[in-house]
Design an enzyme around this catalytic site. Structure first.
Site, mmCIF file in Angstrom:
data_model
loop_
_atom_site.group_PDB
_atom_site.id
_atom_site.type_symbol
_atom_site.label_atom_id
_atom_site.label_comp_id
_atom_site.label_asym_id
_atom_site.label_seq_id
_atom_site.Cartn_x
_atom_site.Cartn_y
_atom_site.Cartn_z
ATOM 1 N N PRO A 2 0.836 -1.159 0.000
ATOM 2 C CA PRO A 2 0.000 0.000 0.000
ATOM 3 C C PRO A 2 0.890 1.235 0.000
ATOM 4 O O PRO A 2 1.849 1.307 0.747
ATOM 5 C CB PRO A 2 -0.734 -0.126 1.317
ATOM 6 N N GLU A 3 0.577 2.140 -0.845
ATOM 7 C CA GLU A 3 1.335 3.393 -0.899
ATOM 8 C C GLU A 3 0.503 4.471 -0.211
ATOM 9 O O GLU A 3 -0.522 4.167 0.390
ATOM 10 C CB GLU A 3 1.643 3.735 -2.361
ATOM 11 N N HIS A 100 -1.704 -15.455 9.294
ATOM 12 C CA HIS A 100 -0.511 -14.644 9.537
ATOM 13 C C HIS A 100 -0.795 -13.445 10.439
ATOM 14 O O HIS A 100 -0.295 -12.352 10.191
ATOM 15 C CB HIS A 100 0.096 -14.206 8.210
ATOM 16 N N ARG A 118 3.809 -11.514 4.691
ATOM 17 C CA ARG A 118 5.266 -11.592 4.494
ATOM 18 C C ARG A 118 6.060 -11.007 5.658
ATOM 19 O O ARG A 118 7.297 -11.035 5.631
ATOM 20 C CB ARG A 118 5.631 -10.885 3.179
#
Length: 285
Positions: A2-3, A100, A118
């Site tokens: 996400p930017e 996760h 990740r």
DNA sequence: CACCATGTTCCTTG
DNA sequence: CCAAGGAACATGGT
């Protein structure tokens, strides 16, 4: 990750559900996600604290919290970053935790979940990273003259330089390509080769592209919760009634081989500093 | 199996 | 010392 636009939209959403909620318990399931803070440290600082508001700085989230300790108020700030795959949301306690889950805050009947496939993201008491960032692109701090001056100091390609977060904060791999496309500047040009007029055009394009994306993300129904499958629609999953495709939003990113929307020349993909860049070789010189 | 992925940080090289 | 490029981190999708 996400930017900036995705983080901005998330922050606005969290501000509708988080303020006033009290943290009853902190569960750190992945110590790495709170680095360099230790899990006990985070639990100690945040347990009993209440959320006040969430702010954004570049791609970072700043959770402003408050705790009353023997009558005196104590301000606590948690720095969040989504990395490439992070999500943060508030759901009912009955919702099963995702595979996760990295950090979970017990808020009573609900809980705050930071999930991160990740594990590149963070949820930490160390806020220093946010203090080293360049100006906010949508604030008055981002001045075209200073921007042009910064660019003159670098021999690197403009595309890779936009990603370093120090000239301007919040631009990632997608919006770097998008801003350069709108400004009609080749991603391979060195920063110092940009004419003042081109630097100014890029300054405008950066702001326009980011603003546009925030507006789009605020308009589309999104699914912020854990259930949504990420399908590329503004990073989050679709909410009910959201359009099927988001591709109209991005003009060059991930469009290698497709005709340029401006001149029909085929969009090209190149690799710069190990990351994909998309551009139109005809429009962008 | 190969390659790709919206990011940051650390290490090496020049 | 500085700038730039590449690897590492870790997991999943195509």
């Amino acid at each position: 990750m996400p930017e900036l636009p995705e983080v901005e939209v998330l922050v606005r959403h969290l501000n509708t559900v988080l303020p006033g909620k009290k943290v009853l318990r902190v569960d750190v399931l992945r110590a790495k996600s709170v680095r360099p803070t230790r899990p006990e440290e985070l639990g100690h600082a945040l347990s009993g604290a209440s959320f006040q508001r969430v702010q954004r700085r570049g791609k970072y989230l700043l959770f402003r919290c408050q705790r009353t300790k023997q009558g005196s108020r104590q301000e606590i700030t948690v720095l969040g970053h989504l990395g490439m795959t992070g999500r943060m949301y508030v759901v009912s306690q009955t919702e099963p935790l995702p595979r996760h889950a990295a950090v979970v805050l017990n808020l009573g009947t609900e809980r705050f979940v930071f999930e991160d496939t990740r594990y590149f993201g963070r949820f930490s008491l160390d806020t220093r990273a946010a203090e080293l960032l360049g100006p906010e692109p949508l604030s008055p701090e981002f001045v075209p003259g200073s921007f042009a001056l910064c660019l003159r100091a670098s021999k690197r390609p403009i595309k890779t330089r936009l990603l370093t977060q120090d000239i301007v904060a919040g631009i990632g791999n997608i919006y770097a390509s998008e801003a350069l496309f709108q400004a009609r500047i080749s991603p391979r040009r060195t920063c110092r080769s940009l004419r003042p007029l081109e630097a100014r055009r890029l300054w405008r394009s950066i702001r326009a592209v980011l603003r546009r994306a925030i507006t789009a993300g605020s308009t589309i129904p999104l699914n912020f919760g854990g259930e949504g499958t990420r399908d590329g629609l503004f990073y989050y999953g679709r909410g009910p009634g959201a359009p099927v495709s988001h591709t109209e939003r991005l003009r060059v990113y991930d469009r290698a081989g497709e005709p340029c929307v401006r001149c029909k020349t085929l969009v090209r993909r190149i690799v710069q500093a190990g990351r994909s860049t998309f551009y139109c070789p005809a429009c962008q010189r």
